[in-house]
Write a protein that holds these residues in place. Structure first.
Motif, PDB file in Angstrom:
ATOM      1  N   ALA A 368       0.825  -1.201   0.000  1.00  0.00           N
ATOM      2  CA  ALA A 368       0.000   0.000   0.000  1.00  0.00           C
ATOM      3  C   ALA A 368       0.862   1.255   0.000  1.00  0.00           C
ATOM      4  CB  ALA A 368      -0.921   0.007   1.212  1.00  0.00           C
ATOM      5  N   THR A 369       0.494   2.196  -0.840  1.00  0.00           N
ATOM      6  CA  THR A 369       1.121   3.513  -0.773  1.00  0.00           C
ATOM      7  C   THR A 369       0.763   4.156   0.552  1.00  0.00           C
ATOM      8  OG1 THR A 369       0.837   3.691  -3.171  1.00  0.00           O
ATOM      9  CG2 THR A 369       1.373   5.713  -1.977  1.00  0.00           C
ATOM     10  N   LEU A 370      -0.506   4.008   0.935  1.00  0.00           N
ATOM     11  CA  LEU A 370      -0.990   4.571   2.195  1.00  0.00           C
ATOM     12  C   LEU A 370      -2.110   3.681   2.727  1.00  0.00           C
ATOM     13  CD1 LEU A 370      -1.288   8.237   0.891  1.00  0.00           C
ATOM     14  CD2 LEU A 370       0.421   7.463   2.539  1.00  0.00           C
ATOM     15  N   MET A 371      -2.014   3.262   3.977  1.00  0.00           N
ATOM     16  CA  MET A 371      -3.091   2.505   4.608  1.00  0.00           C
ATOM     17  C   MET A 371      -2.974   2.622   6.118  1.00  0.00           C
ATOM     18  SD  MET A 371      -4.263  -1.508   4.571  1.00  0.00           S
ATOM     19  CE  MET A 371      -3.575  -1.848   6.197  1.00  0.00           C
ATOM     20  N   ARG A 461     -15.114  -5.814   9.559  1.00  0.00           N
ATOM     21  CA  ARG A 461     -13.817  -5.272   9.981  1.00  0.00           C
ATOM     22  C   ARG A 461     -12.981  -4.994   8.739  1.00  0.00           C
ATOM     23  NH1 ARG A 461     -12.328  -3.284  14.512  1.00  0.00           N
ATOM     24  NH2 ARG A 461     -10.316  -4.336  14.504  1.00  0.00           N
ATOM     25  N   LEU A 462     -13.038  -3.773   8.241  1.00  0.00           N
ATOM     26  CA  LEU A 462     -12.342  -3.417   7.014  1.00  0.00           C
ATOM     27  C   LEU A 462     -11.582  -2.110   7.183  1.00  0.00           C
ATOM     28  CD1 LEU A 462     -15.135  -4.166   4.366  1.00  0.00           C
ATOM     29  CD2 LEU A 462     -13.087  -5.528   4.782  1.00  0.00           C
ATOM     30  N   ALA A 463     -10.365  -2.100   6.675  1.00  0.00           N
ATOM     31  CA  ALA A 463      -9.580  -0.871   6.599  1.00  0.00           C
ATOM     32  C   ALA A 463      -9.771  -0.266   5.210  1.00  0.00           C
ATOM     33  CB  ALA A 463      -8.103  -1.157   6.857  1.00  0.00           C
ATOM     34  N   LYS A 464      -9.305   0.966   5.044  1.00  0.00           N
ATOM     35  CA  LYS A 464      -9.292   1.620   3.743  1.00  0.00           C
ATOM     36  C   LYS A 464      -7.843   1.923   3.385  1.00  0.00           C
ATOM     37  CE  LYS A 464     -13.846   2.369   3.170  1.00  0.00           C
ATOM     38  NZ  LYS A 464     -14.637   1.964   1.999  1.00  0.00           N
ATOM     39  N   GLY A 465      -7.460   1.615   2.146  1.00  0.00           N
ATOM     40  CA  GLY A 465      -6.088   1.864   1.729  1.00  0.00           C
ATOM     41  C   GLY A 465      -6.013   2.326   0.298  1.00  0.00           C
ATOM     42  N   LEU A 466      -4.855   2.862  -0.066  1.00  0.00           N
ATOM     43  CA  LEU A 466      -4.608   3.327  -1.426  1.00  0.00           C
ATOM     44  C   LEU A 466      -3.424   2.566  -1.993  1.00  0.00           C
ATOM     45  CD1 LEU A 466      -5.482   5.499  -3.555  1.00  0.00           C
ATOM     46  CD2 LEU A 466      -3.585   6.884  -2.695  1.00  0.00           C
ATOM     47  N   TRP A 467      -3.678   1.820  -3.053  1.00  0.00           N
ATOM     48  CA  TRP A 467      -2.645   1.115  -3.798  1.00  0.00           C
ATOM     49  C   TRP A 467      -2.625   1.760  -5.192  1.00  0.00           C
ATOM     50  CZ3 TRP A 467      -5.613  -1.002  -0.058  1.00  0.00           C
ATOM     51  CH2 TRP A 467      -5.007  -1.832   0.894  1.00  0.00           C
ATOM     52  N   PHE A 485      -5.793  -9.703   0.189  1.00  0.00           N
ATOM     53  CA  PHE A 485      -5.002  -8.838   1.051  1.00  0.00           C
ATOM     54  C   PHE A 485      -4.328  -9.617   2.173  1.00  0.00           C
ATOM     55  CE2 PHE A 485      -8.346  -6.220  -0.765  1.00  0.00           C
ATOM     56  CZ  PHE A 485      -7.647  -5.103  -1.203  1.00  0.00           C
ATOM     57  N   LEU A 486      -3.113  -9.218   2.480  1.00  0.00           N
ATOM     58  CA  LEU A 486      -2.417  -9.598   3.705  1.00  0.00           C
ATOM     59  C   LEU A 486      -1.939  -8.297   4.329  1.00  0.00           C
ATOM     60  CD1 LEU A 486      -0.234 -12.662   2.621  1.00  0.00           C
ATOM     61  CD2 LEU A 486      -2.159 -12.685   4.212  1.00  0.00           C
ATOM     62  N   GLY A 487      -2.653  -7.797   5.319  1.00  0.00           N
ATOM     63  CA  GLY A 487      -2.302  -6.506   5.886  1.00  0.00           C
ATOM     64  C   GLY A 487      -2.329  -5.438   4.820  1.00  0.00           C
ATOM     65  N   ASP A 488      -1.201  -4.735   4.642  1.00  0.00           N
ATOM     66  CA  ASP A 488      -1.154  -3.668   3.636  1.00  0.00           C
ATOM     67  C   ASP A 488      -0.609  -4.157   2.292  1.00  0.00           C
ATOM     68  OD1 ASP A 488       1.487  -4.003   4.433  1.00  0.00           O
ATOM     69  OD2 ASP A 488       1.953  -1.868   4.384  1.00  0.00           O
ATOM     70  N   ILE A 489      -0.574  -5.471   2.097  1.00  0.00           N
ATOM     71  CA  ILE A 489      -0.113  -6.053   0.833  1.00  0.00           C
ATOM     72  C   ILE A 489      -1.322  -6.515   0.023  1.00  0.00           C
ATOM     73  CG2 ILE A 489       1.235  -7.884  -0.247  1.00  0.00           C
ATOM     74  CD1 ILE A 489       2.975  -5.844   1.144  1.00  0.00           C
ATOM     75  N   LEU A 490      -1.427  -6.042  -1.226  1.00  0.00           N
ATOM     76  CA  LEU A 490      -2.482  -6.471  -2.147  1.00  0.00           C
ATOM     77  C   LEU A 490      -1.864  -7.469  -3.134  1.00  0.00           C
ATOM     78  CD1 LEU A 490      -5.039  -4.188  -3.988  1.00  0.00           C
ATOM     79  CD2 LEU A 490      -3.839  -5.985  -5.215  1.00  0.00           C
ATOM     80  N   ILE A 491      -2.519  -8.603  -3.277  1.00  0.00           N
ATOM     81  CA  ILE A 491      -2.068  -9.654  -4.198  1.00  0.00           C
ATOM     82  C   ILE A 491      -3.109  -9.791  -5.305  1.00  0.00           C
ATOM     83  CG2 ILE A 491      -1.371 -12.065  -4.429  1.00  0.00           C
ATOM     84  CD1 ILE A 491      -1.088 -12.038  -1.299  1.00  0.00           C
ATOM     85  N   SER A 492      -2.672  -9.669  -6.541  1.00  0.00           N
ATOM     86  CA  SER A 492      -3.573  -9.845  -7.688  1.00  0.00           C
ATOM     87  C   SER A 492      -3.162 -11.101  -8.442  1.00  0.00           C
ATOM     88  CB  SER A 492      -3.491  -8.630  -8.617  1.00  0.00           C
ATOM     89  OG  SER A 492      -4.265  -8.839  -9.786  1.00  0.00           O
ATOM     90  N   ARG A 493      -4.125 -12.012  -8.655  1.00  0.00           N
ATOM     91  CA  ARG A 493      -3.872 -13.242  -9.408  1.00  0.00           C
ATOM     92  C   ARG A 493      -4.818 -13.326 -10.600  1.00  0.00           C
ATOM     93  NH1 ARG A 493      -0.425 -17.166  -7.461  1.00  0.00           N
ATOM     94  NH2 ARG A 493       0.265 -16.879  -5.304  1.00  0.00           N
ATOM     95  N   ALA A 494      -4.330 -13.941 -11.655  1.00  0.00           N
ATOM     96  CA  ALA A 494      -5.150 -14.150 -12.855  1.00  0.00           C
ATOM     97  C   ALA A 494      -6.177 -15.240 -12.585  1.00  0.00           C
ATOM     98  CB  ALA A 494      -4.267 -14.549 -14.034  1.00  0.00           C
ATOM     99  N   THR A 495      -7.421 -14.990 -12.944  1.00  0.00           N
ATOM    100  CA  THR A 495      -8.476 -15.996 -12.774  1.00  0.00           C
ATOM    101  C   THR A 495      -8.699 -16.798 -14.038  1.00  0.00           C
ATOM    102  OG1 THR A 495     -10.135 -14.325 -13.317  1.00  0.00           O
ATOM    103  CG2 THR A 495      -9.658 -14.689 -10.978  1.00  0.00           C
ATOM    104  N   ARG A 496      -8.069 -16.387 -15.116  1.00  0.00           N
ATOM    105  CA  ARG A 496      -8.039 -17.171 -16.351  1.00  0.00           C
ATOM    106  C   ARG A 496      -6.805 -16.749 -17.134  1.00  0.00           C
ATOM    107  NH1 ARG A 496     -12.797 -14.111 -16.708  1.00  0.00           N
ATOM    108  NH2 ARG A 496     -12.801 -12.362 -18.189  1.00  0.00           N
TER     109      ARG A 496
END
Length: 719
Positions: A368-371, A461-467, A485-496
């Motif tokens: 996250a740039t900011l979270m 229970r949700l935070a707000k962040g900027l990626w 998400f893992l804390g302030d880490i966003l993981i993007s995976r291909a679904t196809r």
């Protein structure tokens, strides 16, 4: 952190008709000071007391000043006009009271002519002296906004944009003679000593101010180096990494003691996620001090971040294990090389794959740039807004990535192009632009998507962040990626499978099954109508058919009592035959309302709920064949290719592990797909079809990796 909204734009009777006019009566100095002292007695300055945040109302937006205090016409306080932005003007005033600390800092101020008024400064970070200007300081306010404050004869100078107010040095020649105190201390050594005292007392903003004065009064370059070192260390504590790095490099003298300057510069670069630069500074520090264990440790951290950036190597399980409500900001870097930002035919810019990706592959991983660590939804938005403003003020290098994002069309003025540029030593920060960017680009994030999929996870229970990298992705109701998400880490995976050069999409919010309702949401929240394959396909279905489907779905929900048997790991209750027959009949009726010419290759989202309900109902009755029948329908209704009938040979040949990578697949991946595969595995096992059961389990685990971001046993969703 409480949220304080700006005053409603509708003028009250007390101010109506006086816009642009002087106040009918201005309170005297004695009246203002007396009232202010009354407020001071009531304020709570406990460090544990939540400080409110004044979030801006975009309909009342006005642009930040882009002028220097030296380029505006200085005016007396007596010339202030009600509900007016005094463009091209400025005021220079001395603070004559202690500040009242609330959503901002309110002080009584006086100009060179003896005029007195009230000054409210908002949106300053805790590391800034301007968050509570000490009595005796002199400030300049550029293009001041004078507003009615809600009570009779109550007006104040309101500073919303943090860059619109400047703390002036005591000896600044722009200060009128009658307001000048002269320097409180005379020599650089005195200022440095005062800075050391403030540092020991943990008053870091004051320490930085004193070290700055010490540098201004230093007699020669040799005496500046240790002061730069002290100021660099203090700015590191405050999180002002841009300035800390500059100070650290300014402290270098060419001698062996420069290891500390390189060390501080490395720490600052690390704080800015500039890991290559950080590594280089630590290498230089080690060359001068090879026995510094702390330097070696920081150097190795930089190397680990570079491996993550270059190769996408992460120990996700260890990252998940280290998470806690007190440890949400993980020490990891971003892996972005498989995507690039480019112009999109859909909406402005988008993200595009720089290489071929297979279903399940990591698309990118972004820190996250900011979270802020704030998981109360009512406070999370305010916390993120406050962090964005503070960090843009304290680390101007963020401006390029943050301020380039789309802010929506809510602000009634165009960008000046000067946002983020340095004027009077501080970056121009427009809080309304920042709020627009936040509302259009932030993500809601659980502490861990893995934990969020488990039945025992508390809801809401949700935070707000900027990626900022992920924020460039456009929306699709049938996207080819999935985020976790893992804390302030966003993981993007291909679904196809994704081809090189193909645009990658994400869901902005969970997709409604009704095309009209979801597009109303997109229009309201982001100002666009979705043109994805599903939405465009569903628009070919006549409006009358859509209304019929909605009517039947309402009947389904009523018949099901809006509950799924066995949801969230609960044991299935025995569902009466009559209820099953009723839902089955309605589901068939709803299915018949989906025209084959429209929905042959499209998901049928309205059918997911009744088919899921029937899976749960038949599972509770241990009717495994029916679980298989409706489990396959669930997958089909999500858009996946499955056996069309009950043919044993067709089922035996079917490999559910391939459903994600089928060419031309227009499908929607969610946690419910994983659940359906788990239910199918269980039913096939009971029916003696061991190989198919095994394949379904493996497919569920593969899908669960997309949902959670890394490999996990999908059975945990039922525990």
């Amino acid at each position: 952190m409480a949220v304080v909204a700006a005053q409603n734009g509708t003028e009250t009777s007390a101010v109506s008709g006086r816009v642009g006019q002087p106040p009918p009566r201005k309170l005297s100095k004695e009246e203002l000071v007396k009232t202010h002292k009354g407020y001071l007695k009531k304020q709570n300055l406990s460090p544990d007391a939540p400080r409110p945040v004044k979030q801006p109302v975009l309909s009342e937006a006005y642009p930040a000043s882009t002028k220097s205090i030296r380029d505006v016409e200085i005016m007396p306080l007596s010339d202030l006009r009600v509900e007016t932005h005094h463009r091209g003007k400025g005021i220079i005033v001395k603070v004559i009271s202690m500040p009242f600390i609330g959503a901002g800092a309110v002080s009584i101020v006086e100009d060179e002519f003896g005029n007195v008024d009230k000054l409210a400064i908002y949106n300053q970070g805790d590391s800034s002296i301007l968050s509570g200007v000490p009595e005796g300081c002199v400030v300049g306010v550029k293009e001041p906004y004078y507003k009615y404050n809600g009570a009779e004869n109550d007006y104040m100078i309101c500073v919303d944009h943090p860059s619109d107010v400047i703390l002036l040095r005591f000896a600044d020649p722009i200060i009128p003679e009658s307001l000048q105190l002269g320097p409180l201390l005379k020599t650089s050594l005195e200022w440095r000593t005062a800075g050391d005292t403030a540092f020991i007392e943990r008053d870091y903003p004051t320490a930085v101010f004193c070290y700055t004065e010490a540098l201004e009064t230093a007699e020669d370059d040799a005496s500046e180096a240790p002061i730069y070192t002290k100021r660099a260390g203090t700015n590191l504590i405050l999180g002002r990494y841009d300035t800390a790095k500059a100070d650290a490099l300014a402290s270098l003298t060419g001698g062996s003691s420069d290891w500390r300057g390189y060390y501080n510069a490395g720490k600052a670069a690390y704080g800015l996620c500039e890991y290559k630069t950080s590594k280089e500074h630590f290498e230089k520090a080690l060359q001068l001090n090879s026995k510094g264990s702390g330097i070696q440790k920081e150097y190795e951290r930089s190397l680990a971040r570079l491996r993550e950036e270059e190769h996408g190597e992460y120990d996700f399980a260890a990252m998940a294990a280290s998470l806690s409500p007190q440890n949400v900001h993980l020490d990891n870097g971003s892996f972005l090389g498989r995507t690039r930002v480019a112009e999109s035919k859909h909406h402005g810019r988008g993200l595009f794959a720089t290489q071929e990706l297979k279903a399940g592959d990591i698309v990118f991983v972004e820190k996250a740039t900011l979270m802020p660590n704030q998981y109360e939804p009512a406070r999370a938005s305010a916390a993120l807004y406050a962090m964005m403003v503070r960090q843009l003020c304290e680390n101007p290098s963020l401006a390029q990535s943050v301020l380039s994002l789309y802010p929506g069309k809510d602000t009634p003025y165009e960008r000046t192009g000067a946002e983020g540029t340095i004027v009077d030593g501080v970056p121009v920060v427009d809080v309304f632009l920042v709020e627009g960017i936040r509302t259009k680009n932030c993500f809601s994030a659980p502490l861990s998507t893995l934990e969020d999929t488990k039945p025992t996870t508390p809801a809401g229970r949700l935070a707000k962040g900027l990626w900022t990298h992920a924020a460039h992705m456009n929306h699709s109701c049938v996207p080819n990626t999935m985020r976790s998400f893992l804390g302030d880490i966003l993981i993007s995976r291909a679904t196809r499978d994704v081809a090189e050069g193909e645009e990658v999409f994400q869901q902005y919010v969970p997709v409604s099954s009704r095309v009209d309702e979801r597009n109303l949401q997109y229009k309201h929240s982001w100002g666009f109508e979705c043109r994805c394959t599903l939405c465009e396909g569903e628009r070919r279905s006549p409006a009358a058919m859509l209304e019929k489907r909605k009517e039947v779905l309402i009947a389904v929900e009523k018949a099901c009592d809006k509950r799924l048997p066995g949801r969230h790991g609960e044991s299935e209750k025995f569902v009466p035959d009559a209820a099953i027959r009723s839902v089955d009949r309605l589901a068939k009726q709803l299915e018949d309302l989906h025209e084959p010419e429209v929905y042959d290759k499209l998901p049928r989202l309205m059918l997911i709920y009744p088919c899921n309900w029937l899976v749960g109902a038949h599972r509770g009755r241990k009717n495994h064949a029916k679980v298989v029948k409706y489990g396959l329908k669930v997958l089909r209704n999500f858009g996946f290719r499955v056996p069309a009938g009950d043919d044993d040979k067709e089922v035996a040949a079917w490999d559910p592990r391939n459903i994600f990578s089928k060419s031309g697949n227009i499908s929607l991946m969610t946690i419910h797909v994983v659940v359906a595969l788990r239910r199918l595995a269980e039913a096939y096992q009971a029916l003696g079809q061991q190989e198919t059961s095994k394949r379904c389990t493996e497919a569920a685990d593969f899908g669960y990796q997309m949902v959670t971001g890394f490999k996990n046993d999908s059975s945990v969703i039922e525990k």
